[in-house]
Write a protein that holds these residues in place. Structure first.
Motif, PDB file in Angstrom:
ATOM      1  N   GLY A  59      19.348   5.111   7.860  1.00  0.00           N
ATOM      2  CA  GLY A  59      20.477   4.188   7.931  1.00  0.00           C
ATOM      3  C   GLY A  59      21.647   4.655   7.099  1.00  0.00           C
ATOM      4  N   ASP A  60      22.709   3.886   7.171  1.00  0.00           N
ATOM      5  CA  ASP A  60      23.919   4.191   6.416  1.00  0.00           C
ATOM      6  C   ASP A  60      24.032   3.196   5.268  1.00  0.00           C
ATOM      7  OD1 ASP A  60      26.270   5.452   5.760  1.00  0.00           O
ATOM      8  OD2 ASP A  60      27.483   4.184   7.061  1.00  0.00           O
ATOM      9  N   PHE A  61      23.198   3.376   4.253  1.00  0.00           N
ATOM     10  CA  PHE A  61      23.150   2.450   3.132  1.00  0.00           C
ATOM     11  C   PHE A  61      23.774   3.103   1.910  1.00  0.00           C
ATOM     12  CE2 PHE A  61      19.514   1.470   5.833  1.00  0.00           C
ATOM     13  CZ  PHE A  61      19.784   0.148   6.121  1.00  0.00           C
ATOM     14  N   LYS A  62      24.545   2.309   1.160  1.00  0.00           N
ATOM     15  CA  LYS A  62      25.220   2.844  -0.019  1.00  0.00           C
ATOM     16  C   LYS A  62      24.293   2.924  -1.219  1.00  0.00           C
ATOM     17  CE  LYS A  62      29.690   1.459   1.489  1.00  0.00           C
ATOM     18  NZ  LYS A  62      30.988   1.829   1.137  1.00  0.00           N
ATOM     19  N   SER A  63      23.299   2.046  -1.268  1.00  0.00           N
ATOM     20  CA  SER A  63      22.384   2.048  -2.395  1.00  0.00           C
ATOM     21  C   SER A  63      21.006   1.605  -1.927  1.00  0.00           C
ATOM     22  CB  SER A  63      22.880   1.101  -3.490  1.00  0.00           C
ATOM     23  OG  SER A  63      22.862  -0.234  -3.019  1.00  0.00           O
ATOM     24  N   PHE A  64      20.026   1.809  -2.798  1.00  0.00           N
ATOM     25  CA  PHE A  64      18.675   1.393  -2.459  1.00  0.00           C
ATOM     26  C   PHE A  64      18.575  -0.124  -2.425  1.00  0.00           C
ATOM     27  CE2 PHE A  64      14.198   0.541  -3.468  1.00  0.00           C
ATOM     28  CZ  PHE A  64      13.618   1.218  -2.416  1.00  0.00           C
ATOM     29  N   LYS A  65      19.376  -0.806  -3.230  1.00  0.00           N
ATOM     30  CA  LYS A  65      19.337  -2.267  -3.242  1.00  0.00           C
ATOM     31  C   LYS A  65      19.842  -2.839  -1.929  1.00  0.00           C
ATOM     32  CE  LYS A  65      19.876  -6.166  -6.100  1.00  0.00           C
ATOM     33  NZ  LYS A  65      19.715  -6.567  -7.451  1.00  0.00           N
ATOM     34  N   SER A  66      20.885  -2.270  -1.355  1.00  0.00           N
ATOM     35  CA  SER A  66      21.371  -2.758  -0.069  1.00  0.00           C
ATOM     36  C   SER A  66      20.332  -2.501   1.028  1.00  0.00           C
ATOM     37  CB  SER A  66      22.701  -2.120   0.287  1.00  0.00           C
ATOM     38  OG  SER A  66      22.559  -0.732   0.445  1.00  0.00           O
ATOM     39  N   TYR A  67      19.625  -1.381   0.940  1.00  0.00           N
ATOM     40  CA  TYR A  67      18.546  -1.097   1.887  1.00  0.00           C
ATOM     41  C   TYR A  67      17.407  -2.101   1.721  1.00  0.00           C
ATOM     42  CZ  TYR A  67      14.568   1.338   3.943  1.00  0.00           C
ATOM     43  OH  TYR A  67      13.458   1.662   4.669  1.00  0.00           O
ATOM     44  N   TYR A  68      17.100  -2.462   0.477  1.00  0.00           N
ATOM     45  CA  TYR A  68      16.041  -3.433   0.212  1.00  0.00           C
ATOM     46  C   TYR A  68      16.415  -4.805   0.773  1.00  0.00           C
ATOM     47  CZ  TYR A  68      12.742  -6.348  -2.285  1.00  0.00           C
ATOM     48  OH  TYR A  68      11.768  -7.260  -2.590  1.00  0.00           O
ATOM     49  N   CYS A  89       0.833  -1.205   0.000  1.00  0.00           N
ATOM     50  CA  CYS A  89       0.000   0.000   0.000  1.00  0.00           C
ATOM     51  C   CYS A  89       0.875   1.264   0.000  1.00  0.00           C
ATOM     52  CB  CYS A  89      -0.976  -0.007   1.170  1.00  0.00           C
ATOM     53  SG  CYS A  89      -0.214   0.123   2.771  1.00  0.00           S
ATOM     54  N   LEU A  90       0.251   2.372  -0.282  1.00  0.00           N
ATOM     55  CA  LEU A  90       0.963   3.641  -0.445  1.00  0.00           C
ATOM     56  C   LEU A  90       1.669   4.073   0.835  1.00  0.00           C
ATOM     57  CD1 LEU A  90       1.543   6.031  -2.323  1.00  0.00           C
ATOM     58  CD2 LEU A  90      -0.533   7.082  -1.469  1.00  0.00           C
ATOM     59  N   SER A  91       1.033   3.885   1.974  1.00  0.00           N
ATOM     60  CA  SER A  91       1.657   4.294   3.234  1.00  0.00           C
ATOM     61  C   SER A  91       2.893   3.452   3.546  1.00  0.00           C
ATOM     62  CB  SER A  91       0.653   4.196   4.375  1.00  0.00           C
ATOM     63  OG  SER A  91       0.212   2.864   4.528  1.00  0.00           O
ATOM     64  N   GLU A  92       2.861   2.150   3.239  1.00  0.00           N
ATOM     65  CA  GLU A  92       4.038   1.305   3.454  1.00  0.00           C
ATOM     66  C   GLU A  92       5.184   1.729   2.551  1.00  0.00           C
ATOM     67  OE1 GLU A  92       2.134  -2.945   4.815  1.00  0.00           O
ATOM     68  OE2 GLU A  92       2.295  -2.498   2.682  1.00  0.00           O
ATOM     69  N   LEU A  93       4.858   2.035   1.315  1.00  0.00           N
ATOM     70  CA  LEU A  93       5.886   2.480   0.374  1.00  0.00           C
ATOM     71  C   LEU A  93       6.500   3.802   0.811  1.00  0.00           C
ATOM     72  CD1 LEU A  93       7.308   1.897  -2.302  1.00  0.00           C
ATOM     73  CD2 LEU A  93       5.474   3.117  -3.439  1.00  0.00           C
ATOM     74  N   MET A  94       5.692   4.711   1.328  1.00  0.00           N
ATOM     75  CA  MET A  94       6.214   5.991   1.797  1.00  0.00           C
ATOM     76  C   MET A  94       7.105   5.806   3.022  1.00  0.00           C
ATOM     77  SD  MET A  94       2.827   8.324   1.166  1.00  0.00           S
ATOM     78  CE  MET A  94       3.403   9.725   2.072  1.00  0.00           C
ATOM     79  N   ILE A  95       6.750   4.899   3.913  1.00  0.00           N
ATOM     80  CA  ILE A  95       7.596   4.620   5.074  1.00  0.00           C
ATOM     81  C   ILE A  95       8.926   4.036   4.640  1.00  0.00           C
ATOM     82  CG2 ILE A  95       7.822   3.073   7.061  1.00  0.00           C
ATOM     83  CD1 ILE A  95       4.860   3.586   7.590  1.00  0.00           C
ATOM     84  N   ILE A  96       8.884   3.127   3.679  1.00  0.00           N
ATOM     85  CA  ILE A  96      10.130   2.526   3.175  1.00  0.00           C
ATOM     86  C   ILE A  96      11.032   3.596   2.572  1.00  0.00           C
ATOM     87  CG2 ILE A  96      11.025   1.020   1.351  1.00  0.00           C
ATOM     88  CD1 ILE A  96       8.668  -0.853   1.960  1.00  0.00           C
ATOM     89  N   LEU A  97      10.455   4.508   1.800  1.00  0.00           N
ATOM     90  CA  LEU A  97      11.263   5.544   1.155  1.00  0.00           C
ATOM     91  C   LEU A  97      11.762   6.596   2.138  1.00  0.00           C
ATOM     92  CD1 LEU A  97       9.321   6.010  -2.177  1.00  0.00           C
ATOM     93  CD2 LEU A  97      11.428   4.758  -1.781  1.00  0.00           C
ATOM     94  N   LEU A  98      11.036   6.824   3.209  1.00  0.00           N
ATOM     95  CA  LEU A  98      11.506   7.775   4.221  1.00  0.00           C
ATOM     96  C   LEU A  98      12.588   7.173   5.109  1.00  0.00           C
ATOM     97  CD1 LEU A  98       8.232   9.528   5.367  1.00  0.00           C
ATOM     98  CD2 LEU A  98      10.148  10.557   4.168  1.00  0.00           C
ATOM     99  N   CYS A  99      12.461   5.904   5.447  1.00  0.00           N
ATOM    100  CA  CYS A  99      13.383   5.278   6.397  1.00  0.00           C
ATOM    101  C   CYS A  99      14.739   4.930   5.798  1.00  0.00           C
ATOM    102  CB  CYS A  99      12.757   4.031   7.000  1.00  0.00           C
ATOM    103  SG  CYS A  99      11.403   4.409   8.111  1.00  0.00           S
ATOM    104  N   ILE A 100      14.878   5.002   4.495  1.00  0.00           N
ATOM    105  CA  ILE A 100      16.190   4.726   3.890  1.00  0.00           C
ATOM    106  C   ILE A 100      17.216   5.757   4.358  1.00  0.00           C
ATOM    107  CG2 ILE A 100      15.729   6.030   1.788  1.00  0.00           C
ATOM    108  CD1 ILE A 100      17.423   3.993   0.298  1.00  0.00           C
ATOM    109  N   HIS A 101      16.769   6.958   4.690  1.00  0.00           N
ATOM    110  CA  HIS A 101      17.685   8.020   5.094  1.00  0.00           C
ATOM    111  C   HIS A 101      18.114   7.908   6.554  1.00  0.00           C
ATOM    112  CE1 HIS A 101      17.014   9.840   1.241  1.00  0.00           C
ATOM    113  NE2 HIS A 101      15.721   9.737   1.437  1.00  0.00           N
TER     114      HIS A 101
END
Length: 108
Positions: free
Chosen positions: A31-40, A17-29
């Motif tokens: 952590g200390d992740f080099k790419s979106f794939k490592s975050y995934y 759902c849209l709210s889950e996707l927005m949480i995922i995109l907000l929470c990437i910042h």
């Protein structure tokens, strides 16, 4: 939100759902992740129970564009209550090698 349909695409409804996707995109910042794939991969390993309908990596990359406007509106509402003081963190970002700093066209 506008729904643009392409003749070649199937336009299936996402299980995420849209709210889950927005949480995922907000929470990437957070952590200390080099790419979106490592975050995934981190999400799959540690937070699979919180996101039971998590879609594949390629699908989530496609879905990132669908929540751009709601995410922008959410950030606008959150940042609307400013008390008048703001702090800006300026971190040195290396754009190119230090030796080609004076030769590069962008620095002219």
């Amino acid at each position: 939100m506008l729904d643009f349909k392409n003749e070649n695409s199937r336009n299936r409804k996402s299980e995420l759902c849209l709210s889950e996707l927005m949480i995922i995109l907000l929470c990437i910042h957070l952590g200390d992740f080099k790419s979106f794939k490592s975050y995934y991969m981190f999400l799959i390993k540690y937070f699979k129970s919180e996101f039971p309908n998590l879609v594949s990596y390629t699908r989530i990359v496609e879905l990132k564009n669908t929540c751009a406007v709601p995410l922008l509106l959410l950030l606008e509402v959150i940042s609307a209550s400013c008390d008048g003081e703001s702090y800006i963190d300026s971190i040195y970002l290396a754009i190119c090698h230090i030796k080609s700093e004076y030769i590069h066209i962008a620095f002219n």
